[in-house]
Design an enzyme around this catalytic site. Structure first.
Site, PDB file in Angstrom:
ATOM      1  N   TYR A 117      -3.689  -0.305   9.669  1.00 23.13           N
ATOM      2  CA  TYR A 117      -3.525  -0.718   8.270  1.00 23.13           C
ATOM      3  C   TYR A 117      -2.096  -0.410   7.801  1.00 23.13           C
ATOM      4  O   TYR A 117      -1.444  -1.250   7.172  1.00 23.13           O
ATOM      5  CB  TYR A 117      -4.548   0.064   7.436  1.00 23.13           C
ATOM      6  CG  TYR A 117      -4.547  -0.253   5.970  1.00 23.13           C
ATOM      7  CD1 TYR A 117      -5.114  -1.424   5.487  1.00 23.13           C
ATOM      8  CD2 TYR A 117      -3.999   0.640   5.043  1.00 23.13           C
ATOM      9  CE1 TYR A 117      -5.130  -1.703   4.122  1.00 23.13           C
ATOM     10  CE2 TYR A 117      -4.023   0.374   3.693  1.00 23.13           C
ATOM     11  CZ  TYR A 117      -4.583  -0.798   3.235  1.00 23.13           C
ATOM     12  OH  TYR A 117      -4.591  -1.075   1.890  1.00 23.13           O
ATOM     13  N   SER A 171       0.839  -1.207   0.000  1.00 27.09           N
ATOM     14  CA  SER A 171       0.000   0.000   0.000  1.00 27.09           C
ATOM     15  C   SER A 171       0.869   1.251   0.000  1.00 27.09           C
ATOM     16  O   SER A 171       2.036   1.218   0.429  1.00 27.09           O
ATOM     17  CB  SER A 171      -0.857  -0.023   1.268  1.00 27.09           C
ATOM     18  OG  SER A 171      -1.418   1.242   1.501  1.00 27.09           O
TER      19      SER A 171
HETATM   20  P1  NAD Z   1     -12.316  -5.523  -1.108  1.00 29.03           P
HETATM   21  O1  NAD Z   1     -12.920  -5.264   0.241  1.00 29.03           O
HETATM   22  O2  NAD Z   1     -13.124  -5.175  -2.303  1.00 29.03           O
HETATM   23  O3  NAD Z   1     -11.900  -7.043  -1.204  1.00 29.03           O
HETATM   24  C1  NAD Z   1     -11.330  -7.765  -0.153  1.00 29.03           C
HETATM   25  C2  NAD Z   1     -11.945  -9.153  -0.178  1.00 29.03           C
HETATM   26  O4  NAD Z   1     -11.300  -9.926   0.842  1.00 29.03           O
HETATM   27  C3  NAD Z   1     -13.452  -9.166   0.138  1.00 29.03           C
HETATM   28  O5  NAD Z   1     -14.173  -9.826  -0.888  1.00 29.03           O
HETATM   29  C4  NAD Z   1     -13.548  -9.885   1.479  1.00 29.03           C
HETATM   30  O6  NAD Z   1     -14.717 -10.676   1.616  1.00 29.03           O
HETATM   31  C5  NAD Z   1     -12.288 -10.732   1.453  1.00 29.03           C
HETATM   32  N1  NAD Z   1     -11.843 -11.098   2.802  1.00 29.03           N
HETATM   33  C6  NAD Z   1     -11.824 -10.308   3.902  1.00 29.03           C
HETATM   34  N2  NAD Z   1     -11.407 -11.004   4.964  1.00 29.03           N
HETATM   35  C7  NAD Z   1     -11.147 -12.256   4.535  1.00 29.03           C
HETATM   36  C8  NAD Z   1     -10.688 -13.433   5.161  1.00 29.03           C
HETATM   37  N3  NAD Z   1     -10.417 -13.455   6.476  1.00 29.03           N
HETATM   38  N4  NAD Z   1     -10.527 -14.541   4.416  1.00 29.03           N
HETATM   39  C9  NAD Z   1     -10.810 -14.546   3.085  1.00 29.03           C
HETATM   40  N5  NAD Z   1     -11.268 -13.461   2.433  1.00 29.03           N
HETATM   41  C10 NAD Z   1     -11.426 -12.320   3.154  1.00 29.03           C
HETATM   42  O7  NAD Z   1     -10.901  -4.779  -1.114  1.00 29.03           O
HETATM   43  P2  NAD Z   1      -9.995  -4.359  -2.365  1.00 29.03           P
HETATM   44  O8  NAD Z   1     -10.175  -2.905  -2.590  1.00 29.03           O
HETATM   45  O9  NAD Z   1     -10.170  -5.322  -3.474  1.00 29.03           O
HETATM   46  O10 NAD Z   1      -8.540  -4.556  -1.723  1.00 29.03           O
HETATM   47  C11 NAD Z   1      -7.828  -5.759  -1.853  1.00 29.03           C
HETATM   48  C12 NAD Z   1      -6.445  -5.586  -1.261  1.00 29.03           C
HETATM   49  O11 NAD Z   1      -5.802  -4.475  -1.900  1.00 29.03           O
HETATM   50  C13 NAD Z   1      -6.468  -5.252   0.228  1.00 29.03           C
HETATM   51  O12 NAD Z   1      -5.331  -5.831   0.830  1.00 29.03           O
HETATM   52  C14 NAD Z   1      -6.355  -3.761   0.239  1.00 29.03           C
HETATM   53  O13 NAD Z   1      -5.811  -3.319   1.428  1.00 29.03           O
HETATM   54  C15 NAD Z   1      -5.405  -3.553  -0.920  1.00 29.03           C
HETATM   55  N6  NAD Z   1      -5.424  -2.224  -1.478  1.00 29.03           N
HETATM   56  C16 NAD Z   1      -6.544  -1.705  -2.061  1.00 29.03           C
HETATM   57  C17 NAD Z   1      -6.485  -0.414  -2.593  1.00 29.03           C
HETATM   58  C18 NAD Z   1      -7.681   0.210  -3.251  1.00 29.03           C
HETATM   59  O14 NAD Z   1      -7.556   1.370  -3.632  1.00 29.03           O
HETATM   60  N7  NAD Z   1      -8.799  -0.495  -3.426  1.00 29.03           N
HETATM   61  C19 NAD Z   1      -5.308   0.305  -2.504  1.00 29.03           C
HETATM   62  C20 NAD Z   1      -4.205  -0.256  -1.897  1.00 29.03           C
HETATM   63  C21 NAD Z   1      -4.262  -1.530  -1.407  1.00 29.03           C
END
Ligand code: NAD
Length: 271
Positions: free
Chosen positions: A165, A152
């Site tokens: 986080y 991140s």
């Molecule tokens: P999201 O919430 O859309 O997807 C995360 C998924 O993980 C969800 O479907 C959730 O049900 C699943 N999940 C949560 N806990 C779980 C568990 N214990 N076991 C199995 N599955 C589980 O989030 P996203 O935006 O797709 O982000 C995905 C990753 O990317 C995360 O690590 C997030 O921190 C990182 N990230 C996202 C962004 C962004 O801008 N969206 C930026 C930087 C980093």
């Protein structure tokens, strides 16, 4: 002509595949000809995702599971090995912020509930470490495989309101470097471990802090864009190429890197 970016026929496990990033990455891997195991804790997200992925081709399995259950992940690794004979790619997308662990504007760090700190650090640290252990062990036995973790922007310098986080994602960076080193030293150069660090993408977890109810940018959004030389948010699909590159033979000498995909955010001092 054979492409150095070819990943067709490879078996990929994508955790958090029901989510925004995991869904996009799983679809992109499948379009490139990979077989995908889509894992998510939320059954309804997963069912919807698997239906979508089946439109690409049929080599997809949906597994409802928890990335914090190491024994279950180890069983799953063996089951996939039995079915498809290999696990070549692991993309750790499960993670993100936890309500309560994101401080409101009017709160300080001393208002944070310690249970929320524990939840967010557990999910974002162990939620990546455990799948790396379960599927990484199989890759170590095979002598080949590629792991991609998700870091991140919160790991380069402090981003307000998200202390847990930030700490846990920074842990992912050193764990990526640590495991990359361990794998290459002890199991050979063909087991590689890298991470991508997404810049700012508007997703379900951060929409409320970046976009006002009337659709305009929040003050926080304006600060992000002021520090982004490309002056825009990323499109979720813009992460897919970096993932495929790192998993492919185009990256055979690359291990232990944290690759920012951020429109220049980490490169720019703001001045
Ligand atoms: P999201 O919430 O859309 O997807 C995360 C998924 O993980 C969800 O479907 C959730 O049900 C699943 N999940 C949560 N806990 C779980 C568990 N214990 N076991 C199995 N599955 C589980 O989030 P996203 O935006 O797709 O982000 C995905 C990753 O990317 C995360 O690590 C997030 O921190 C990182 N990230 C996202 C962004 C962004 O801008 N969206 C930026 C930087 C980093």
């Amino acid at each position: 002509m054979e492409s150095m970016f070819d990943i067709s026929g490879k078996v990929a496990v994508v955790t958090g595949a029901g989510g925004v990033l995991g869904g996009s990455i799983a679809a992109s891997l499948m379009k490139a000809g990979a077989k995908v195991v889509a894992l998510d804790i939320r059954q309804e997200n997963l069912d919807k995702r698997v239906d979508e992925l089946k439109q690409i081709h049929n080599d997809v399995i949906g597994i409802a599971g928890n990335v914090l259950d190491l024994d279950n992940l180890k069983d799953l690794a063996r089951q996939i090995k039995e079915k498809w004979n290999t696990v070549d790619i692991l993309v750790n997308c499960a993670g993100g912020n936890v309500p309560g662990a994101t401080l409101r504007e009017d709160q300080t760090v001393f208002d944070m509930k310690i249970e929320d700190w524990q939840k967010v650090t557990d999910l974002n640290t162990n939620g990546t470490v455990y799948p790396c252990l379960a599927f990484g062990e199989l890759m170590a036995e095979q002598g080949s495989g590629s792991i991609i973790n998700i870091s991140s922007m919160a790991t380069y310098s402090a981003i307000t309101r998200v202390p847990g986080y930030s700490v846990s994602k920074t842990g992912i960076n050193i764990f990526t470097q640590w495991l990359a080193t361990e794998m290459a030293l002890k199991f050979g150069e063909k087991v590689r471990v890298n991470a991508i660090a997404p810049g700012f993408f508007i997703g379900d977890q951060n929409r409320a802090v970046l976009i006002n109810p009337d659709g305009s940018y929040t003050e926080r959004s304006k600060k992000v864009l002021a520090r982004t030389p490309m002056k825009r948010f990323g499109d979720i699909s813009e992460l897919n190429g970096a993932v495929q590159f790192l998993c492919s033979d185009a990256a055979t000498f690359i291990t232990g890197v944290i690759l920012p995909v951020d429109g220049g955010f980490t490169a720019f001092s703001g001045v």
